[in-house]
Each structure stands twice: as structure tokens, then as C-alpha cells.
Design a protein around this motif. Structure first.
Motif, PDB file in Angstrom:
ATOM      1  N   PRO A  29      11.656   0.896 -15.787  1.00 18.11           N
ATOM      2  CA  PRO A  29      11.776   1.525 -14.467  1.00 18.11           C
ATOM      3  C   PRO A  29      10.756   0.918 -13.506  1.00 18.11           C
ATOM      4  O   PRO A  29       9.660   0.515 -13.907  1.00 18.11           O
ATOM      5  CB  PRO A  29      11.441   3.000 -14.742  1.00 18.11           C
ATOM      6  N   ILE A  30      11.135   0.839 -12.252  1.00 14.54           N
ATOM      7  CA  ILE A  30      10.264   0.234 -11.244  1.00 14.54           C
ATOM      8  C   ILE A  30       9.516   1.309 -10.470  1.00 14.54           C
ATOM      9  O   ILE A  30      10.084   2.326 -10.078  1.00 14.54           O
ATOM     10  CB  ILE A  30      11.091  -0.614 -10.256  1.00 14.54           C
ATOM     11  N   ILE A  31       8.235   1.080 -10.273  1.00  7.18           N
ATOM     12  CA  ILE A  31       7.431   1.920  -9.386  1.00  7.18           C
ATOM     13  C   ILE A  31       6.947   1.047  -8.231  1.00  7.18           C
ATOM     14  O   ILE A  31       6.327   0.003  -8.453  1.00  7.18           O
ATOM     15  CB  ILE A  31       6.219   2.541 -10.113  1.00  7.18           C
ATOM     16  N   ALA A  32       7.259   1.452  -7.019  1.00  4.46           N
ATOM     17  CA  ALA A  32       6.845   0.695  -5.833  1.00  4.46           C
ATOM     18  C   ALA A  32       5.463   1.145  -5.381  1.00  4.46           C
ATOM     19  O   ALA A  32       5.185   2.345  -5.303  1.00  4.46           O
ATOM     20  CB  ALA A  32       7.849   0.877  -4.705  1.00  4.46           C
ATOM     21  N   LEU A  33       4.602   0.191  -5.103  1.00  2.00           N
ATOM     22  CA  LEU A  33       3.289   0.473  -4.530  1.00  2.00           C
ATOM     23  C   LEU A  33       3.376   0.202  -3.030  1.00  2.00           C
ATOM     24  O   LEU A  33       3.732  -0.897  -2.610  1.00  2.00           O
ATOM     25  CB  LEU A  33       2.221  -0.416  -5.177  1.00  2.00           C
ATOM     26  N   MET A  69      -4.701   1.661  -6.313  1.00  2.00           N
ATOM     27  CA  MET A  69      -3.368   1.728  -6.915  1.00  2.00           C
ATOM     28  C   MET A  69      -3.274   0.811  -8.135  1.00  2.00           C
ATOM     29  O   MET A  69      -2.778   1.204  -9.198  1.00  2.00           O
ATOM     30  CB  MET A  69      -2.314   1.313  -5.888  1.00  2.00           C
ATOM     31  N   LEU A  70      -3.776  -0.410  -7.981  1.00  2.00           N
ATOM     32  CA  LEU A  70      -3.671  -1.386  -9.061  1.00  2.00           C
ATOM     33  C   LEU A  70      -4.508  -1.007 -10.279  1.00  2.00           C
ATOM     34  O   LEU A  70      -4.195  -1.400 -11.402  1.00  2.00           O
ATOM     35  CB  LEU A  70      -4.097  -2.763  -8.554  1.00  2.00           C
ATOM     36  N   SER A  71      -5.560  -0.228 -10.072  1.00  6.47           N
ATOM     37  CA  SER A  71      -6.437   0.163 -11.185  1.00  6.47           C
ATOM     38  C   SER A  71      -5.702   1.009 -12.220  1.00  6.47           C
ATOM     39  O   SER A  71      -6.167   1.149 -13.353  1.00  6.47           O
ATOM     40  CB  SER A  71      -7.655   0.918 -10.649  1.00  6.47           C
ATOM     41  N   LEU A  72      -4.554   1.551 -11.845  1.00  4.87           N
ATOM     42  CA  LEU A  72      -3.812   2.426 -12.757  1.00  4.87           C
ATOM     43  C   LEU A  72      -2.657   1.728 -13.462  1.00  4.87           C
ATOM     44  O   LEU A  72      -2.096   2.267 -14.412  1.00  4.87           O
ATOM     45  CB  LEU A  72      -3.256   3.624 -11.969  1.00  4.87           C
ATOM     46  N   THR A  73      -2.297   0.541 -13.004  1.00  9.03           N
ATOM     47  CA  THR A  73      -1.063  -0.066 -13.496  1.00  9.03           C
ATOM     48  C   THR A  73      -1.097  -0.406 -14.986  1.00  9.03           C
ATOM     49  O   THR A  73      -0.086  -0.261 -15.681  1.00  9.03           O
ATOM     50  CB  THR A  73      -0.727  -1.334 -12.689  1.00  9.03           C
ATOM     51  N   ASN A  74      -2.227  -0.852 -15.505  1.00  8.65           N
ATOM     52  CA  ASN A  74      -2.285  -1.236 -16.918  1.00  8.65           C
ATOM     53  C   ASN A  74      -2.223  -0.041 -17.860  1.00  8.65           C
ATOM     54  O   ASN A  74      -2.024  -0.201 -19.073  1.00  8.65           O
ATOM     55  CB  ASN A  74      -3.545  -2.053 -17.193  1.00  8.65           C
ATOM     56  N   ASP A  75      -2.378   1.149 -17.326  1.00  7.22           N
ATOM     57  CA  ASP A  75      -2.257   2.365 -18.143  1.00  7.22           C
ATOM     58  C   ASP A  75      -0.800   2.784 -18.323  1.00  7.22           C
ATOM     59  O   ASP A  75      -0.507   3.707 -19.086  1.00  7.22           O
ATOM     60  CB  ASP A  75      -3.032   3.516 -17.495  1.00  7.22           C
ATOM     61  N   TYR A 125       6.236   0.723 -17.334  1.00  8.14           N
ATOM     62  CA  TYR A 125       6.823   0.598 -16.004  1.00  8.14           C
ATOM     63  C   TYR A 125       6.524  -0.781 -15.417  1.00  8.14           C
ATOM     64  O   TYR A 125       5.558  -1.445 -15.791  1.00  8.14           O
ATOM     65  CB  TYR A 125       6.253   1.668 -15.058  1.00  8.14           C
ATOM     66  N   GLU A 126       7.364  -1.189 -14.486  1.00 10.60           N
ATOM     67  CA  GLU A 126       7.133  -2.416 -13.731  1.00 10.60           C
ATOM     68  C   GLU A 126       6.698  -2.013 -12.329  1.00 10.60           C
ATOM     69  O   GLU A 126       7.395  -1.260 -11.639  1.00 10.60           O
ATOM     70  CB  GLU A 126       8.419  -3.240 -13.642  1.00 10.60           C
ATOM     71  N   PHE A 127       5.516  -2.484 -11.916  1.00  8.21           N
ATOM     72  CA  PHE A 127       4.996  -2.150 -10.594  1.00  8.21           C
ATOM     73  C   PHE A 127       5.276  -3.287  -9.612  1.00  8.21           C
ATOM     74  O   PHE A 127       5.078  -4.461  -9.942  1.00  8.21           O
ATOM     75  CB  PHE A 127       3.490  -1.876 -10.666  1.00  8.21           C
ATOM     76  N   VAL A 128       5.732  -2.928  -8.451  1.00  5.19           N
ATOM     77  CA  VAL A 128       6.073  -3.914  -7.422  1.00  5.19           C
ATOM     78  C   VAL A 128       5.372  -3.527  -6.130  1.00  5.19           C
ATOM     79  O   VAL A 128       5.449  -2.383  -5.685  1.00  5.19           O
ATOM     80  CB  VAL A 128       7.599  -3.962  -7.189  1.00  5.19           C
ATOM     81  N   ILE A 129       4.666  -4.480  -5.533  1.00  4.53           N
ATOM     82  CA  ILE A 129       4.009  -4.223  -4.249  1.00  4.53           C
ATOM     83  C   ILE A 129       4.989  -4.480  -3.115  1.00  4.53           C
ATOM     84  O   ILE A 129       5.610  -5.543  -3.047  1.00  4.53           O
ATOM     85  CB  ILE A 129       2.776  -5.135  -4.063  1.00  4.53           C
ATOM     86  N   ALA A 130       5.136  -3.510  -2.236  1.00  8.72           N
ATOM     87  CA  ALA A 130       5.942  -3.692  -1.029  1.00  8.72           C
ATOM     88  C   ALA A 130       5.044  -4.344   0.015  1.00  8.72           C
ATOM     89  O   ALA A 130       4.225  -3.688   0.654  1.00  8.72           O
ATOM     90  CB  ALA A 130       6.470  -2.351  -0.529  1.00  8.72           C
ATOM     91  N   GLY A 131       5.162  -5.659   0.143  1.00  6.40           N
ATOM     92  CA  GLY A 131       4.303  -6.401   1.056  1.00  6.40           C
ATOM     93  C   GLY A 131       4.746  -6.266   2.500  1.00  6.40           C
ATOM     94  O   GLY A 131       5.940  -6.218   2.797  1.00  6.40           O
ATOM     95  N   ASP A 169      -5.700  -9.100 -13.140  1.00  3.60           N
ATOM     96  CA  ASP A 169      -4.918  -8.874 -14.366  1.00  3.60           C
ATOM     97  C   ASP A 169      -4.012  -7.663 -14.268  1.00  3.60           C
ATOM     98  O   ASP A 169      -3.569  -7.109 -15.285  1.00  3.60           O
ATOM     99  CB  ASP A 169      -5.863  -8.707 -15.568  1.00  3.60           C
ATOM    100  N   ALA A 170      -3.706  -7.215 -13.076  1.00  2.00           N
ATOM    101  CA  ALA A 170      -2.898  -6.016 -12.911  1.00  2.00           C
ATOM    102  C   ALA A 170      -1.460  -6.265 -13.334  1.00  2.00           C
ATOM    103  O   ALA A 170      -0.927  -7.366 -13.201  1.00  2.00           O
ATOM    104  CB  ALA A 170      -2.932  -5.554 -11.463  1.00  2.00           C
ATOM    105  N   ASN A 171      -0.820  -5.232 -13.851  1.00  2.00           N
ATOM    106  CA  ASN A 171       0.569  -5.275 -14.250  1.00  2.00           C
ATOM    107  C   ASN A 171       1.444  -5.044 -13.013  1.00  2.00           C
ATOM    108  O   ASN A 171       1.887  -3.939 -12.730  1.00  2.00           O
ATOM    109  CB  ASN A 171       0.831  -4.187 -15.314  1.00  2.00           C
ATOM    110  N   VAL A 172       1.669  -6.122 -12.261  1.00  2.00           N
ATOM    111  CA  VAL A 172       2.358  -5.955 -10.980  1.00  2.00           C
ATOM    112  C   VAL A 172       3.048  -7.235 -10.573  1.00  2.00           C
ATOM    113  O   VAL A 172       2.644  -8.340 -10.960  1.00  2.00           O
ATOM    114  CB  VAL A 172       1.340  -5.533  -9.883  1.00  2.00           C
ATOM    115  N   LYS A 173       4.140  -7.073  -9.831  1.00  2.25           N
ATOM    116  CA  LYS A 173       4.876  -8.222  -9.296  1.00  2.25           C
ATOM    117  C   LYS A 173       4.503  -8.414  -7.828  1.00  2.25           C
ATOM    118  O   LYS A 173       4.316  -7.451  -7.094  1.00  2.25           O
ATOM    119  CB  LYS A 173       6.389  -7.979  -9.416  1.00  2.25           C
TER     120      LYS A 173
END
Length: 244
Positions: A189-193, A209-215, A219-225, A240-244
């Protein structure tokens, strides 16, 4: 008709561009002058000021740029007076727009506010200024209609969230296409940041926000740029954050 539209952020540029397209569909002779961005210009508005010149956030930055802010306010009033629009449309961006609305009302311009300032979240006292300066308010969230009409006896028009229309016009944002284009695991599942569209907002929020992604590796985290910020700017936060 002649329309003058004022948006001061990337989101306002998006929603303003769709508004311009809708106005031109309804009014083939629409003459639209605007403050906004590339999208509003591409939709057919004559761009006066780009929002990149207007993005001041936080007490210190506002203080340091007061001269530019007041210069922009003065210029905006002069430009409206010269253009003589039949209607002025404000899109969010309340700190600037409510100042212009007060002046516009005093000079007998028709004032319309599309996408209400979030006075239900902070600085609710601004309702008195809105009542005094805005002829028509168009809200995008269902509870805002009750907030204005029941709590503050100010009639508004609920028009729905424009993001739904924006997404429906972007087939590339279909989930399957989006995952494929961005190399996203189809099973997660995707979670948008959503850290904001201004550099100061992103600097303040994204690291947290990114400090929580590796926990949450499931989920797949995606930054809305934001279109106003380069990819290189975001890359400084990733590590090293789990994010696209």
C-alpha cells in the motif's frame, strides 16, 4: 467578461488553472489576468506575477521581506485598477488576498473567494473581515458550509474539492500506471507524504515524516513534490529513508 484571479502557491496554481479552463468553457470571450504560475498561464491566463516571487512563510521571513510584500500589494491594487475586471477571484493565500479584498470592496469591485482560508482551524476572527469584504465565498469541504452558515450566519456555496476534478483529468495518475512509472512495488500500500509546497514548509516537515518510514517497511512511501522545488532539493533529505 474580465476576470482577475490571485493565487499565491503551487496548489492555487493547479486549482486556478482548472478554474480558468472552466471559465473559458462558459465564457468564450473571457479576458483573464492572474497571479499564479505556469499552469494558469498555460490554461490561458495572462500571468502578472509568479507565485515563486510571493512565497514568504514564517514570522522572520515575512519581516525580512516586508518591503517586497508591501510593494507587491501596492502593485496588485494598481494593476487591478488599470485592468478594471468585472470580477476578482481570490484563491486561498489569505494573508495577501484578504488585504486586496478589503481594498477591492472599498473600490466597488465584485469579490469572489474560491477555496476558503482555513479559519475553522486558526484565526477564526477573520470571519468578520471576510463578511465585510467578500461578496461570494465558494468552499470545497462539506463541513465548511455548515461552519460558515450555521456558526457565522454567512451564506457560502459548496462546490466540492477541485482535486477530484484534477485527478480525473490525469490518466497517468491511475494507480497501475503510477506504480509502473515510478517503479513502486505493486503489493505494498502507498502512503503519500505531503510536506507542503514552500521550501520552508518542506524543511520543517519532511525530515520528521521521513524519520518514521523505516518503521513501516510494509508500506511504500511517496513524496508529493511541489513543482516549484527541484528534485535535488528533496534528495538532501532522503538518505536511507524508505521512500520514492
Amino acid at each position: 467578461m474580465k476576470y482577475y484571479i490571485i493565487a499565491g502557491e503551487a496548489s492555487g496554481d493547479l486549482h486556478g488553472s482548472n478554474l480558468i479552463k472552466a471559465l473559458k468553457d462558459q465564457d468564450k470571450n473571457a479576458d483573464i489576468r492572474c497571479w499564479g504560475g505556469d499552469l494558469m498561464q498555460q490554461a490561458g491566463g495572462s500571468l502578472v506575477k509568479h507565485y515563486k516571487e510571493l512565497a514568504f512563510m514564517g514570522f522572520l521571513e515575512v519581516i525580512l521581506n516586508l518591503k517586497s510584500i508591501f510593494k507587491n500589494i501596492k502593485f496588485c491594487k494598481q494593476d487591478i485598477a488599470t485592468f478594471q475586471p468585472d470580477a476578482i477571484i481570490f484563491i486561498d493565500y489569505s494573508g495577501f488576498n484578504l488585504r486586496i479584498a478589503k481594498w477591492a470592496k472599498e473600490h466597488d469591485f465584485r469579490t469572489n473567494y474560491y477555496i476558503s482560508p482555513q479559519i475553522w482551524a486558526s484565526r477564526e476572527g477573520r470571519i468578520e473581515k471576510i463578511k465585510a469584504t467578500v461578496d461570494n465565498m465558494y468552499v470545497i469541504l462539506p463541513f465548511e458550509k455548515e461552519f460558515y452558515e450555521t456558526k457565522h450566519n454567512f451564506p457560502v456555496n459548496f462546490v466540492g474539492h477541485p482535486l477530484l476534478d484534477a485527478l480525473s483529468n490525469r490518466p497517468e495518475l491511475n494507480e497501475v500506471t503510477f506504480r509502473s512509472t515510478n517503479n513502486i512495488d505493486s503489493n505494498k500500500p502507498i502512503i503519500a507524504l505531503l510536506p507542503g509546497s514552500r521550501k520552508q514548509e518542506v524543511q520543517k516537515m519532511l525530515s520528521l515524516m521521513l524519520s518514521l518510514t523505516n518503521d513501516f517497511s510494509e508500506y511504500e512511501f511517496v513524496i508529493a513534490g511541489a513543482p516549484s522545488l527541484d528534485k535535488e532539493f528533496y534528495s538532501t533529505f532522503l538518505k536511507d529513508a524508505n521512500v520514492k
